[in-house]
Scaffold this active site. Structure first.
Site, PDB file in Angstrom:
ATOM      1  N   TRP A   1      -5.445   5.942 -66.924  1.00 56.83           N
ATOM      2  CA  TRP A   1      -5.263   6.934 -65.516  1.00 56.83           C
ATOM      3  C   TRP A   1      -3.895   6.002 -65.694  1.00 56.83           C
ATOM      4  O   TRP A   1      -3.197   6.748 -63.843  1.00 56.83           O
ATOM      5  CB  TRP A   1      -6.211   5.728 -64.633  1.00 56.83           C
ATOM      6  CG  TRP A   1      -6.912   4.852 -64.943  1.00 56.83           C
ATOM      7  CD1 TRP A   1      -7.217   3.980 -65.300  1.00 56.83           C
ATOM      8  CD2 TRP A   1      -5.050   3.418 -64.500  1.00 56.83           C
ATOM      9  NE1 TRP A   1      -7.196   2.649 -65.818  1.00 56.83           N
ATOM     10  CE2 TRP A   1      -6.012   2.652 -64.994  1.00 56.83           C
ATOM     11  CE3 TRP A   1      -4.123   3.330 -63.452  1.00 56.83           C
ATOM     12  CZ2 TRP A   1      -5.252   0.966 -64.798  1.00 56.83           C
ATOM     13  CZ3 TRP A   1      -3.956   2.602 -63.626  1.00 56.83           C
ATOM     14  CH2 TRP A   1      -3.785   0.743 -64.354  1.00 56.83           C
ATOM     15  N   ASN A   2      -3.156   5.285 -65.848  1.00 58.76           N
ATOM     16  CA  ASN A   2      -1.948   4.886 -65.644  1.00 58.76           C
ATOM     17  C   ASN A   2      -0.684   6.211 -65.574  1.00 58.76           C
ATOM     18  O   ASN A   2       0.340   5.948 -64.943  1.00 58.76           O
ATOM     19  CB  ASN A   2      -1.431   3.564 -66.441  1.00 58.76           C
ATOM     20  CG  ASN A   2      -1.598   3.523 -67.555  1.00 58.76           C
ATOM     21  OD1 ASN A   2      -1.876   4.847 -67.927  1.00 58.76           O
ATOM     22  ND2 ASN A   2      -0.516   2.783 -67.872  1.00 58.76           N
TER      23      ASN A   2
ATOM     24  N   LYS B   1      -9.262  15.295 -72.052  1.00 59.35           N
ATOM     25  CA  LYS B   1     -10.470  14.829 -71.421  1.00 59.35           C
ATOM     26  C   LYS B   1      -9.967  13.204 -70.930  1.00 59.35           C
ATOM     27  O   LYS B   1      -9.130  12.278 -71.321  1.00 59.35           O
ATOM     28  CB  LYS B   1     -11.799  13.695 -71.629  1.00 59.35           C
ATOM     29  CG  LYS B   1     -12.614  13.158 -71.182  1.00 59.35           C
ATOM     30  CD  LYS B   1     -13.014  11.981 -71.469  1.00 59.35           C
ATOM     31  CE  LYS B   1     -13.505  10.439 -70.358  1.00 59.35           C
ATOM     32  NZ  LYS B   1     -12.856  10.237 -69.645  1.00 59.35           N
ATOM     33  N   PRO B   2      -9.293  13.741 -69.208  1.00 59.40           N
ATOM     34  CA  PRO B   2      -8.213  12.061 -68.733  1.00 59.40           C
ATOM     35  C   PRO B   2      -9.340  11.380 -67.859  1.00 59.40           C
ATOM     36  O   PRO B   2     -11.130  11.180 -68.310  1.00 59.40           O
ATOM     37  CB  PRO B   2      -8.108  13.492 -66.864  1.00 59.40           C
ATOM     38  CG  PRO B   2      -8.894  14.724 -67.148  1.00 59.40           C
ATOM     39  CD  PRO B   2     -10.444  15.236 -68.864  1.00 59.40           C
ATOM     40  N   ALA B   3      -8.660  10.362 -67.279  1.00 56.50           N
ATOM     41  CA  ALA B   3      -9.874   9.956 -67.374  1.00 56.50           C
ATOM     42  C   ALA B   3     -10.496  10.298 -65.703  1.00 56.50           C
ATOM     43  O   ALA B   3      -9.473  10.829 -65.535  1.00 56.50           O
ATOM     44  CB  ALA B   3      -8.675   8.509 -66.378  1.00 56.50           C
TER      45      ALA B   3
ATOM     46  N   GLU C   1      -3.199   4.326 -79.610  1.00 59.32           N
ATOM     47  CA  GLU C   1      -2.261   4.227 -78.486  1.00 59.32           C
ATOM     48  C   GLU C   1      -3.170   3.136 -77.849  1.00 59.32           C
ATOM     49  O   GLU C   1      -3.040   4.147 -76.735  1.00 59.32           O
ATOM     50  CB  GLU C   1      -1.067   5.639 -77.515  1.00 59.32           C
ATOM     51  CG  GLU C   1      -0.430   5.868 -78.322  1.00 59.32           C
ATOM     52  CD  GLU C   1       0.765   5.702 -79.325  1.00 59.32           C
ATOM     53  OE1 GLU C   1       1.258   4.118 -77.974  1.00 59.32           O
ATOM     54  OE2 GLU C   1       1.639   5.974 -79.637  1.00 59.32           O
ATOM     55  N   LEU C   2      -2.840   1.696 -78.144  1.00 57.03           N
ATOM     56  CA  LEU C   2      -3.050   1.308 -76.750  1.00 57.03           C
ATOM     57  C   LEU C   2      -2.871  -0.176 -76.314  1.00 57.03           C
ATOM     58  O   LEU C   2      -1.200   0.519 -75.952  1.00 57.03           O
ATOM     59  CB  LEU C   2      -4.040   0.354 -78.422  1.00 57.03           C
ATOM     60  CG  LEU C   2      -5.016   1.429 -78.775  1.00 57.03           C
ATOM     61  CD1 LEU C   2      -6.354   0.537 -80.096  1.00 57.03           C
ATOM     62  CD2 LEU C   2      -5.786   2.189 -78.355  1.00 57.03           C
TER      63      LEU C   2
ATOM     64  N   CYS D   1       1.809   0.452 -70.307  1.00 58.99           N
ATOM     65  CA  CYS D   1       1.239  -0.497 -71.567  1.00 58.99           C
ATOM     66  C   CYS D   1       2.714  -0.658 -71.692  1.00 58.99           C
ATOM     67  O   CYS D   1       3.094  -1.916 -72.722  1.00 58.99           O
ATOM     68  CB  CYS D   1       0.932   0.482 -72.759  1.00 58.99           C
ATOM     69  SG  CYS D   1       1.902   1.908 -72.511  1.00 58.99           S
TER      70      CYS D   1
ATOM     71  N   GLU E   1      -3.760  -9.360 -72.069  1.00 59.79           N
ATOM     72  CA  GLU E   1      -2.913  -8.227 -71.460  1.00 59.79           C
ATOM     73  C   GLU E   1      -2.849  -8.045 -70.057  1.00 59.79           C
ATOM     74  O   GLU E   1      -3.788  -7.635 -69.923  1.00 59.79           O
ATOM     75  CB  GLU E   1      -2.904  -7.189 -72.175  1.00 59.79           C
ATOM     76  CG  GLU E   1      -2.166  -5.864 -71.341  1.00 59.79           C
ATOM     77  CD  GLU E   1      -2.747  -4.255 -72.053  1.00 59.79           C
ATOM     78  OE1 GLU E   1      -4.418  -3.986 -71.951  1.00 59.79           O
ATOM     79  OE2 GLU E   1      -2.049  -3.440 -71.877  1.00 59.79           O
TER      80      GLU E   1
HETATM   81  P1  NAP Z   1      -9.886   1.923 -70.945  1.00 55.76           P
HETATM   82  O1  NAP Z   1     -11.150   2.195 -70.467  1.00 55.76           O
HETATM   83  O2  NAP Z   1      -9.630   2.946 -72.603  1.00 55.76           O
HETATM   84  O3  NAP Z   1      -9.805   3.966 -70.423  1.00 55.76           O
HETATM   85  C1  NAP Z   1      -9.018   5.780 -71.255  1.00 55.76           C
HETATM   86  C2  NAP Z   1      -9.778   6.322 -71.612  1.00 55.76           C
HETATM   87  O4  NAP Z   1     -11.020   6.152 -72.105  1.00 55.76           O
HETATM   88  C3  NAP Z   1     -10.188   6.871 -70.649  1.00 55.76           C
HETATM   89  O5  NAP Z   1     -10.476   8.933 -69.962  1.00 55.76           O
HETATM   90  C4  NAP Z   1     -11.742   6.335 -70.677  1.00 55.76           C
HETATM   91  O6  NAP Z   1     -12.809   7.737 -70.157  1.00 55.76           O
HETATM   92  C5  NAP Z   1     -11.787   6.365 -71.757  1.00 55.76           C
HETATM   93  N1  NAP Z   1     -12.724   5.870 -72.035  1.00 55.76           N
HETATM   94  C6  NAP Z   1     -13.441   5.043 -71.480  1.00 55.76           C
HETATM   95  N2  NAP Z   1     -14.575   4.609 -72.370  1.00 55.76           N
HETATM   96  C7  NAP Z   1     -14.598   5.032 -73.553  1.00 55.76           C
HETATM   97  C8  NAP Z   1     -15.869   4.790 -74.798  1.00 55.76           C
HETATM   98  N3  NAP Z   1     -16.837   4.203 -74.662  1.00 55.76           N
HETATM   99  N4  NAP Z   1     -14.936   6.121 -75.648  1.00 55.76           N
HETATM  100  C9  NAP Z   1     -14.847   7.082 -75.303  1.00 55.76           C
HETATM  101  N5  NAP Z   1     -13.292   7.182 -74.499  1.00 55.76           N
HETATM  102  C10 NAP Z   1     -14.048   6.723 -73.579  1.00 55.76           C
HETATM  103  O7  NAP Z   1      -8.080   1.837 -70.433  1.00 55.76           O
HETATM  104  P2  NAP Z   1      -7.632   1.972 -69.350  1.00 55.76           P
HETATM  105  O8  NAP Z   1      -8.214   0.727 -68.400  1.00 55.76           O
HETATM  106  O9  NAP Z   1      -8.333   3.655 -68.410  1.00 55.76           O
HETATM  107  O10 NAP Z   1      -6.128   2.106 -69.216  1.00 55.76           O
HETATM  108  C11 NAP Z   1      -5.264   1.053 -69.683  1.00 55.76           C
HETATM  109  C12 NAP Z   1      -4.849   0.155 -70.912  1.00 55.76           C
HETATM  110  O11 NAP Z   1      -4.396   1.840 -71.995  1.00 55.76           O
HETATM  111  C13 NAP Z   1      -4.141  -0.379 -70.918  1.00 55.76           C
HETATM  112  O12 NAP Z   1      -4.491  -1.730 -72.077  1.00 55.76           O
HETATM  113  C14 NAP Z   1      -3.147   0.177 -71.614  1.00 55.76           C
HETATM  114  O13 NAP Z   1      -1.915  -0.923 -72.055  1.00 55.76           O
HETATM  115  C15 NAP Z   1      -3.616   1.329 -72.728  1.00 55.76           C
HETATM  116  N6  NAP Z   1      -2.054   2.013 -72.460  1.00 55.76           N
HETATM  117  C16 NAP Z   1      -1.654   2.416 -73.567  1.00 55.76           C
HETATM  118  C17 NAP Z   1      -0.490   3.152 -73.775  1.00 55.76           C
HETATM  119  C18 NAP Z   1       0.048   3.667 -75.255  1.00 55.76           C
HETATM  120  O14 NAP Z   1       0.887   4.554 -74.965  1.00 55.76           O
HETATM  121  N7  NAP Z   1      -0.314   2.570 -75.942  1.00 55.76           N
HETATM  122  C19 NAP Z   1      -0.620   3.277 -72.566  1.00 55.76           C
HETATM  123  C20 NAP Z   1      -0.972   4.091 -71.719  1.00 55.76           C
HETATM  124  C21 NAP Z   1      -2.244   3.159 -71.660  1.00 55.76           C
HETATM  125  P3  NAP Z   1     -13.266   7.242 -67.898  1.00 55.76           P
HETATM  126  O15 NAP Z   1     -11.850   7.127 -67.381  1.00 55.76           O
HETATM  127  O16 NAP Z   1     -13.959   8.196 -68.049  1.00 55.76           O
HETATM  128  O17 NAP Z   1     -14.255   5.544 -68.267  1.00 55.76           O
END
Ligand code: NAP
Length: 488
Positions: free
Chosen positions: A158-159, A182-184, A257-258, A291, A390
């Site tokens: 979502w960010n 699939k977006p957030a 990308e985590l 991130c 983090e």
């Molecule tokens: P997240 O909870 O991992 O969610 C990201 C995406 O994954 C959302 O679309 C979410 O869907 C989906 N998701 C959630 N649980 C899942 C599962 N069990 N299996 C498959 N998909 C699943 O992360 P977030 O809180 O949205 O984002 C923040 C994180 O992203 C931070 O750790 C940040 O550092 C990282 N990030 C990394 C980068 C990079 O380029 N390295 C860039 C930006 C952000 P729903 O919304 O439907 O739950």
């Protein structure tokens, strides 16, 4: 324009499957909330596993022809998409601000960066070159050709709701792959706006599909449907690890990308006041929910006092408010959960001896919305959680150091390895740091290094593979080796 406009300007609220906007087969919807007002601003179709399966089937059918189109034909769709995004930047940015919270100037920057990504990959797709390899046997000839991976499942957070999907859609389509995105769940609207651009740019049916809905159902379908050959995921390290395990069953290609926990290192030859300004802008962009956000500030002891005072003064100048309002630099945090987690990290640090130099709590200026004061912490103890977990928060923890080797060791003392920042005018120090830091992206006197033509991605638990740049195209290509035996 007024901040009370309750409806974001993108038109559709449905799923996009096989070239048509369709409701969810379950009839379910997801409420999208504005983090500045806590109001529901849209009800969007929530797709089911069946919807996801139909989208994958459509992408598999479309792959048969899209893979055979030339990169020049594919470039026309991508370039036109970039042009339309630029034309529609105001509406796309307002939509993003309303669902995600970031100030509209930042949202415009995200839309334009994403348009540049589409345009860059439109061109780079034309450079998916193979090689001719000299033979050791005079009766043979060897070469490699590039082949698109196939159907891609793309999951984003979502960010940065547009940028992080653009980094998947543009190279995948340029390479000849088809995709299901699939977006957030909480930020689907701005990506819907990008799909409207793709469609108006001439996207053929099935080539890109949009399925909004519950993550576990959609990801399970991506993982078990045999037509999906690659998953590209941006999100938390925790979910990335789960996907790695699931991908093993069908040996699906993965790009991950985590999370990150970037060190920001200031050497004594750099001007501490100038660097503090860059540090505050970098840190509080999108409320630190980035991130590559700098999240551990190591400042040489000779300039630590000046840097800290300047950082506090700069942080106190930042105008907090609804991102649609003129002059606002910091919007609300994305959700209440994020605000509560921020407060817990601050309380843990201060409980272990840290001093809160400014901020430290939810802003009381606003009756509604998830507004948190930009915060600077000093005097941290080594066991403060904010130094290991983090933070994804508007908090700047400042520590000091005296020796280069010690600061490299401290900076690398994390499971993450996404970005690192170094401020110095000494070329030897800059080079030693670039070689010594365990991070995929290193900004030397540069707090905003991301650009479409340069590789973006992490070491260690920050991920696998690279997005953007030529590497970002290669991530959607297989290398086929062809050996030809000659007659006579
Ligand atoms: P997240 O909870 O991992 O969610 C990201 C995406 O994954 C959302 O679309 C979410 O869907 C989906 N998701 C959630 N649980 C899942 C599962 N069990 N299996 C498959 N998909 C699943 O992360 P977030 O809180 O949205 O984002 C923040 C994180 O992203 C931070 O750790 C940040 O550092 C990282 N990030 C990394 C980068 C990079 O380029 N390295 C860039 C930006 C952000 P729903 O919304 O439907 O739950």
């Amino acid at each position: 324009m007024s901040t009370t406009t309750a409806t974001p300007p993108v038109k559709n609220r449905l799923l996009f499957i096989n070239g048509a906007w369709v409701p969810s087969s379950s009839g379910k919807t997801i409420a999208v909330e504005n983090p500045a007002t806590e109001e529901t601003i849209a009800e969007v179709a929530s797709g089911s596993r069946d919807d996801c399966r139909r989208a994958i089937d459509a992408a598999a059918e479309a792959f048969k022809t899209w893979m055979k189109s030339t990169p020049y034909d594919r470039a026309k769709v991508l370039k036109k998409t970039a042009d339309l995004m630029r034309e529609r930047v105001d509406a796309l940015a307002r939509t993003m601000t309303m669902e995600q919270g970031k100030p509209v100037a930042e949202a415009k920057g995200e839309v334009l960066h994403s348009a540049d990504t589409f345009e860059w990959f439109a061109e780079e797709g034309k450079r998916a070159y193979g090689q001719v390899i000299p033979p050791s046997n005079a009766a043979k000839r060897h070469l490699t050709i590039k082949h698109p991976v196939g159907v891609v499942g793309a999951i984003g957070p979502w960010n940065f709701p547009i940028t992080l999907q653009a980094r998947k859609i543009a190279p995948a389509l340029a390479a000849g792959c088809t995709i299901v995105c699939k977006p957030a769940s909480q930020t689907p609207l701005s990506l819907i706006g990008v799909f409207e651009c793709l469609i108006d740019a001439g996207l053929p049916p099935g080539v890109a599909n949009l399925v909004i809905g519950p993550a576990s159902e959609i990801a399970d379908e991506f993982m078990t449907h045999p037509a999906v050959r690659k998953i590209s995921f941006t999100g938390s390290t925790e979910v990335g690890k789960k996907l790695m395990k699931q991908a093993a069953d069908q040996v699906k290609r993965l790009s991950l990308e985590l999370g990150g926990h970037a060190p920001f290192i200031v050497f004594p030859d750099a001007d501490p006041e100038v660097v503090a300004k860059a540090a505050v802008l970098g840190k509080f962009r999108n409320n630190g929910q980035v991130c590559i956000s700098p999240s551990r500030f190591f400042v040489h002891k000779d300039v630590a006092k000046k840097f800290t005072e300047a950082a506090v003064a700069e942080a106190e100048k930042l105008k907090l408010g609804n991102g649609l309002d003129e002059g606002v630099v910091v919007g609300p945090m994305f959700e209440k959960k994020a605000m509560d987690a921020t407060l817990a990290l601050i309380q843990d640090a201060t409980g272990k001896g840290a001093k809160c130099l400014t901020g430290g709590k939810r802003s009381t200026q606003f009756a509604k919305g998830y507004f948190f004061q930009p915060t600077v912490l000093g005097g941290l103890s080594a066991d403060a959680k904010i130094l290991t977990d983090e933070p994804f928060a508007p908090v700047m923890p400042i520590l000091d150091f005296s020796k280069l080797d010690d600061v490299i060791a401290a900076a690398n003392n994390t499971k993450y390895g996404l970005a690192a920042y170094v401020f110095t005018n000494d070329l030897t120090i800059a080079w030693r740091m670039a070689e010594g830091l365990e991070a995929g992206i290193i900004g030397v006197n540069d707090a905003v290094p991301a650009t479409p033509q340069c590789p973006f991605g992490g070491m260690k638990e920050s991920g696998m593979g690279r997005e953007l740049a030529h590497e970002g195209l290669e991530a959607y290509l297989e290398t086929k080796y062809v050996s030809i035996g000659l007659r006579g």
